[in-house]
Design a protein around this motif. Sequence first.
Motif, PDB file in Angstrom:
ATOM      1  N   VAL A 189       0.843  -1.206   0.000  1.00 28.53           N
ATOM      2  CA  VAL A 189       0.000   0.000   0.000  1.00 28.53           C
ATOM      3  C   VAL A 189       0.879   1.256   0.000  1.00 28.53           C
ATOM      4  CG1 VAL A 189      -1.654   1.315   1.406  1.00 28.53           C
ATOM      5  CG2 VAL A 189      -2.017  -1.122   0.992  1.00 28.53           C
ATOM      6  N   GLU A 190       2.019   1.183   0.714  1.00 23.19           N
ATOM      7  CA  GLU A 190       2.964   2.325   0.674  1.00 23.19           C
ATOM      8  C   GLU A 190       3.419   2.605  -0.748  1.00 23.19           C
ATOM      9  OE1 GLU A 190       6.506   2.333   3.187  1.00 23.19           O
ATOM     10  OE2 GLU A 190       5.208   1.683   4.818  1.00 23.19           O
ATOM     11  N   TRP A 191       3.754   1.536  -1.453  1.00 18.17           N
ATOM     12  CA  TRP A 191       4.171   1.667  -2.862  1.00 18.17           C
ATOM     13  C   TRP A 191       3.063   2.320  -3.681  1.00 18.17           C
ATOM     14  CZ3 TRP A 191       7.564   1.054  -6.868  1.00 18.17           C
ATOM     15  CH2 TRP A 191       7.082   0.666  -8.113  1.00 18.17           C
ATOM     16  N   GLN A 192       1.859   1.835  -3.469  1.00 18.04           N
ATOM     17  CA  GLN A 192       0.714   2.390  -4.209  1.00 18.04           C
ATOM     18  C   GLN A 192       0.571   3.884  -3.919  1.00 18.04           C
ATOM     19  OE1 GLN A 192      -3.028   0.084  -4.964  1.00 18.04           O
ATOM     20  NE2 GLN A 192      -3.717   1.366  -3.288  1.00 18.04           N
ATOM     21  N   ASN A 193       0.784   4.250  -2.643  1.00 15.25           N
ATOM     22  CA  ASN A 193       0.692   5.667  -2.282  1.00 15.25           C
ATOM     23  C   ASN A 193       1.768   6.492  -2.978  1.00 15.25           C
ATOM     24  OD1 ASN A 193      -1.514   5.217  -0.733  1.00 15.25           O
ATOM     25  ND2 ASN A 193      -0.380   5.030   1.196  1.00 15.25           N
ATOM     26  N   ARG A 194       2.986   5.920  -3.085  1.00 13.04           N
ATOM     27  CA  ARG A 194       4.070   6.634  -3.791  1.00 13.04           C
ATOM     28  C   ARG A 194       3.658   6.857  -5.253  1.00 13.04           C
ATOM     29  NH1 ARG A 194       6.300   5.897   0.647  1.00 13.04           N
ATOM     30  NH2 ARG A 194       4.827   7.567   1.064  1.00 13.04           N
ATOM     31  N   LEU A 195       3.034   5.840  -5.847  1.00 10.47           N
ATOM     32  CA  LEU A 195       2.619   5.976  -7.250  1.00 10.47           C
ATOM     33  C   LEU A 195       1.548   7.057  -7.380  1.00 10.47           C
ATOM     34  CD1 LEU A 195       2.455   2.251  -8.491  1.00 10.47           C
ATOM     35  CD2 LEU A 195       4.317   3.889  -8.760  1.00 10.47           C
ATOM     36  N   LEU A 196       0.673   7.129  -6.377  1.00 13.12           N
ATOM     37  CA  LEU A 196      -0.355   8.179  -6.396  1.00 13.12           C
ATOM     38  C   LEU A 196       0.288   9.555  -6.253  1.00 13.12           C
ATOM     39  CD1 LEU A 196      -3.021   6.381  -4.197  1.00 13.12           C
ATOM     40  CD2 LEU A 196      -3.477   7.340  -6.465  1.00 13.12           C
ATOM     41  N   GLU A 197       1.231   9.672  -5.303  1.00 13.55           N
ATOM     42  CA  GLU A 197       1.898  10.962  -5.082  1.00 13.55           C
ATOM     43  C   GLU A 197       2.630  11.435  -6.326  1.00 13.55           C
ATOM     44  OE1 GLU A 197       2.861   9.786  -0.498  1.00 13.55           O
ATOM     45  OE2 GLU A 197       4.542  10.200  -1.837  1.00 13.55           O
ATOM     46  N   ASN A 198       3.144  10.478  -7.092  1.00 12.92           N
ATOM     47  CA  ASN A 198       3.918  10.843  -8.282  1.00 12.92           C
ATOM     48  C   ASN A 198       3.072  10.839  -9.554  1.00 12.92           C
ATOM     49  OD1 ASN A 198       7.058  11.073  -7.738  1.00 12.92           O
ATOM     50  ND2 ASN A 198       6.149   9.660  -6.269  1.00 12.92           N
ATOM     51  N   ALA A 199       1.762  10.807  -9.359  1.00 16.50           N
ATOM     52  CA  ALA A 199       0.812  10.896 -10.475  1.00 16.50           C
ATOM     53  C   ALA A 199       0.943   9.766 -11.491  1.00 16.50           C
ATOM     54  CB  ALA A 199       0.939  12.240 -11.183  1.00 16.50           C
ATOM     55  N   VAL A 200       1.564   8.680 -11.092  1.00 12.34           N
ATOM     56  CA  VAL A 200       1.550   7.494 -11.958  1.00 12.34           C
ATOM     57  C   VAL A 200       0.148   6.896 -11.904  1.00 12.34           C
ATOM     58  CG1 VAL A 200       2.544   5.210 -12.341  1.00 12.34           C
ATOM     59  CG2 VAL A 200       3.996   7.083 -11.518  1.00 12.34           C
ATOM     60  N   LEU A 201      -0.442   6.944 -10.719  1.00  9.28           N
ATOM     61  CA  LEU A 201      -1.838   6.531 -10.549  1.00  9.28           C
ATOM     62  C   LEU A 201      -2.677   7.763 -10.280  1.00  9.28           C
ATOM     63  CD1 LEU A 201      -1.479   3.459  -8.157  1.00  9.28           C
ATOM     64  CD2 LEU A 201      -1.889   3.436 -10.626  1.00  9.28           C
ATOM     65  N   GLU A 202      -3.938   7.641 -10.613  1.00  6.82           N
ATOM     66  CA  GLU A 202      -4.856   8.721 -10.268  1.00  6.82           C
ATOM     67  C   GLU A 202      -5.713   8.270  -9.106  1.00  6.82           C
ATOM     68  OE1 GLU A 202      -6.825   9.751 -13.879  1.00  6.82           O
ATOM     69  OE2 GLU A 202      -5.118  10.962 -14.544  1.00  6.82           O
ATOM     70  N   SER A 203      -6.255   9.254  -8.436  1.00 10.77           N
ATOM     71  CA  SER A 203      -7.068   8.966  -7.256  1.00 10.77           C
ATOM     72  C   SER A 203      -8.110   7.877  -7.572  1.00 10.77           C
ATOM     73  CB  SER A 203      -7.749  10.263  -6.822  1.00 10.77           C
ATOM     74  OG  SER A 203      -8.631   9.977  -5.791  1.00 10.77           O
ATOM     75  N   GLY A 204      -8.226   6.916  -6.696  1.00 12.04           N
ATOM     76  CA  GLY A 204      -9.215   5.854  -6.885  1.00 12.04           C
ATOM     77  C   GLY A 204      -8.651   4.643  -7.604  1.00 12.04           C
ATOM     78  N   GLU A 205      -7.509   4.795  -8.259  1.00 15.47           N
ATOM     79  CA  GLU A 205      -6.921   3.649  -8.962  1.00 15.47           C
ATOM     80  C   GLU A 205      -6.107   2.806  -7.988  1.00 15.47           C
ATOM     81  OE1 GLU A 205      -6.352   5.120 -13.545  1.00 15.47           O
ATOM     82  OE2 GLU A 205      -4.718   5.493 -12.154  1.00 15.47           O
ATOM     83  N   THR A 206      -6.220   1.505  -8.125  1.00 17.62           N
ATOM     84  CA  THR A 206      -5.452   0.626  -7.231  1.00 17.62           C
ATOM     85  C   THR A 206      -4.667  -0.387  -8.055  1.00 17.62           C
ATOM     86  OG1 THR A 206      -7.291  -0.904  -7.044  1.00 17.62           O
ATOM     87  CG2 THR A 206      -7.125   0.778  -5.335  1.00 17.62           C
ATOM     88  N   VAL A 207      -3.541  -0.771  -7.513  1.00 18.11           N
ATOM     89  CA  VAL A 207      -2.728  -1.776  -8.201  1.00 18.11           C
ATOM     90  C   VAL A 207      -2.322  -2.927  -7.297  1.00 18.11           C
ATOM     91  CG1 VAL A 207      -1.745  -0.358 -10.042  1.00 18.11           C
ATOM     92  CG2 VAL A 207      -0.699  -0.315  -7.784  1.00 18.11           C
ATOM     93  N   VAL A 208      -2.640  -2.843  -6.018  1.00 17.13           N
ATOM     94  CA  VAL A 208      -2.119  -3.883  -5.131  1.00 17.13           C
ATOM     95  C   VAL A 208      -3.169  -4.531  -4.226  1.00 17.13           C
ATOM     96  CG1 VAL A 208       0.168  -2.830  -5.034  1.00 17.13           C
ATOM     97  CG2 VAL A 208      -1.502  -2.287  -3.260  1.00 17.13           C
ATOM     98  N   ASP A 209      -4.392  -4.088  -4.285  1.00 15.31           N
ATOM     99  CA  ASP A 209      -5.323  -4.624  -3.292  1.00 15.31           C
ATOM    100  C   ASP A 209      -5.408  -6.147  -3.382  1.00 15.31           C
ATOM    101  OD1 ASP A 209      -8.367  -3.736  -5.085  1.00 15.31           O
ATOM    102  OD2 ASP A 209      -6.374  -4.271  -5.750  1.00 15.31           O
ATOM    103  N   GLY A 210      -5.264  -6.735  -2.227  1.00 16.62           N
ATOM    104  CA  GLY A 210      -5.348  -8.184  -2.173  1.00 16.62           C
ATOM    105  C   GLY A 210      -4.144  -8.886  -2.770  1.00 16.62           C
ATOM    106  N   ALA A 211      -3.065  -8.127  -3.066  1.00 14.54           N
ATOM    107  CA  ALA A 211      -1.915  -8.753  -3.720  1.00 14.54           C
ATOM    108  C   ALA A 211      -1.319  -9.852  -2.851  1.00 14.54           C
ATOM    109  CB  ALA A 211      -0.852  -7.708  -4.027  1.00 14.54           C
ATOM    110  N   GLY A 212      -1.306  -9.608  -1.570  1.00 15.01           N
ATOM    111  CA  GLY A 212      -0.681 -10.586  -0.701  1.00 15.01           C
ATOM    112  C   GLY A 212      -1.627 -11.690  -0.266  1.00 15.01           C
ATOM    113  N   GLN A 213      -2.888 -11.491  -0.450  1.00 19.99           N
ATOM    114  CA  GLN A 213      -3.884 -12.418   0.081  1.00 19.99           C
ATOM    115  C   GLN A 213      -4.827 -12.891  -1.011  1.00 19.99           C
ATOM    116  OE1 GLN A 213      -4.229 -13.306   3.475  1.00 19.99           O
ATOM    117  NE2 GLN A 213      -2.203 -12.382   3.615  1.00 19.99           N
ATOM    118  N   GLY A 214      -4.583 -14.055  -1.567  1.00 17.30           N
ATOM    119  CA  GLY A 214      -5.512 -14.592  -2.546  1.00 17.30           C
ATOM    120  C   GLY A 214      -6.674 -15.271  -1.843  1.00 17.30           C
ATOM    121  N   ALA A 215      -7.654 -15.721  -2.640  1.00 24.12           N
ATOM    122  CA  ALA A 215      -8.817 -16.374  -2.048  1.00 24.12           C
ATOM    123  C   ALA A 215      -8.393 -17.699  -1.406  1.00 24.12           C
ATOM    124  CB  ALA A 215      -9.844 -16.623  -3.132  1.00 24.12           C
TER     125      ALA A 215
END
Length: 466
Positions: A189-215
């Motif tokens: 999530v920290e990484w995702q926040n860095r991407l948001l801060e650097n405008a690689v992602l836009e608000s609301g976009e996610t790239v890691v949710d559930g990455a560590g925890q599969g079904a």
Amino acid sequence: MRYCRCRQAGKQAVPVFISAAQWLQAGAFALAYLLLCGLCLRVRDAQRPAAAAGATLIAYASQGGSARKLAQRHAETLARRGPVTLLALNQVQAADLENAHLALFIASTYGEGEPPDNALRFARLWLRGGGQDGAALSRLHYAVLALGDSEYRQFCGFGLALDRGLRERGARPMFAPQTVDRLDDRALVEWQNRLLENAVLESGETVVDGAGQGARLPATVLDRRCLNAGSPGAGVYHLRLGLPPGVDWRAGDIAVLDIPREGPEGPVQREYSIASLPSDGALELLVRQVCKDDGSFGVGSGWLTRQLPMGGELALQVRDNPAFHPPPPERPLILVGNGTGIAGLRAHLRARVQVGAHANWLLFGERTRAHDRLFDDELAAWLGSGHLQRLDRVYSRDNEPLRYVQDALAAQQQELQAWLARGAAVFVCGSLEGMAPAVHRLLLEILGERGLEDLSLEGRYRRDVY
Ligand SMILES: Cc1cc2nc3c(=O)[nH]c(=O)nc-3n(C[C@H](O)[C@H](O)[C@H](O)COP(=O)(O)O)c2cc1C
């Protein structure tokens, strides 16, 4: 236009996320869209170079599939807004780096601080001094997500070396490499926040949710047997687990088991190569008991082989491991392994039998002929039916001239060369200490660095070692 180009070892570029309808629509609106994009991106360029126009390169270095999966997730999200190129690191060319304004590197670490197999070539060309003459990466903005496990001395060693190498070549990090310990969700999530801060992602976009925890799937212990009673080595247990109907996997995939622990920290995860196919009606594993000096057992192996009762329940996740999926049936297959590595190799042999592929050669090492002939009956049956053309078993404690699989392989170099000349793939499963590096060294001696790299790039040298 929204597309993602995907290239993997030995495969052609495969377009994803595009339907025919989207192409038609894109054609109709292309001009207007490009004009609008150009305008927007110029504005954003001036403010934040990280979100510059041009393809975003997402490159991954992955052995077990986690980094690849994360990279795909990033590509899916970012491809909604612009062109994305998704590549295994070995497939990245100088032009990919020079043309991309923005690159995200998602890299795991193997061995002791080493690159995964699908990054070996890149590491040689870009990170080991020299190489790629004069390649200037001063236009490249990038960030590194380094996956690792802090129990290893070189925590995230390869991701960090990758970052250093890129910086030395003039590339511009958007922020310091983000290290991630055992897919810890907070770090992701920290990484995702860095991407948001650097405008690689836009608000609301996610790239890691559930990455560590599969079904998680509920599993039931159907059967458990010790396969090597009397062995000088620790017990190897064959577990058969029942799963809900419809769960699918392929040879080479991995089961991630939740091992319950007392206390507030919750379960720990342990990974095992799957030894069976869905058509076998159960998910089968081999678990070697870890016995510590004080007489206690390992957390995972102790629970699975001693505490978990027959009929008992556990939660597991089936992890896709495409780096170790079966080669095409027509390709001869050399399977090399030791100990519980027979689990992954057995799943491959079962898959080969299923598709009627006979050109299979198994080289397997254990301790004693008397006690450690794992899956002996099955192997004998496959030898009899011709599904196994060669079987070489070596036993390290029997005082025979050939002690280890690498010795058996070295003794049959001519045969090995003949199989390789026929296009054989080499799949290695088992110990990272001793066996896998020794087999690797032998292959290096025989094929040379480039030759082995080419074999790997063609998907003909695959390893699942631990
Ligand atoms: C055999 C083996 C060796 C590893 N060596 C290291 C290491 O030296 N340093 C590290 O930080 N992590 C190490 N790891 C942990 C992996 O980098 C980590 O599990 C990562 O999430 C795997 O990602 P992947 O599935 O994309 O390959 C190792 C894992 C394995 C199985």
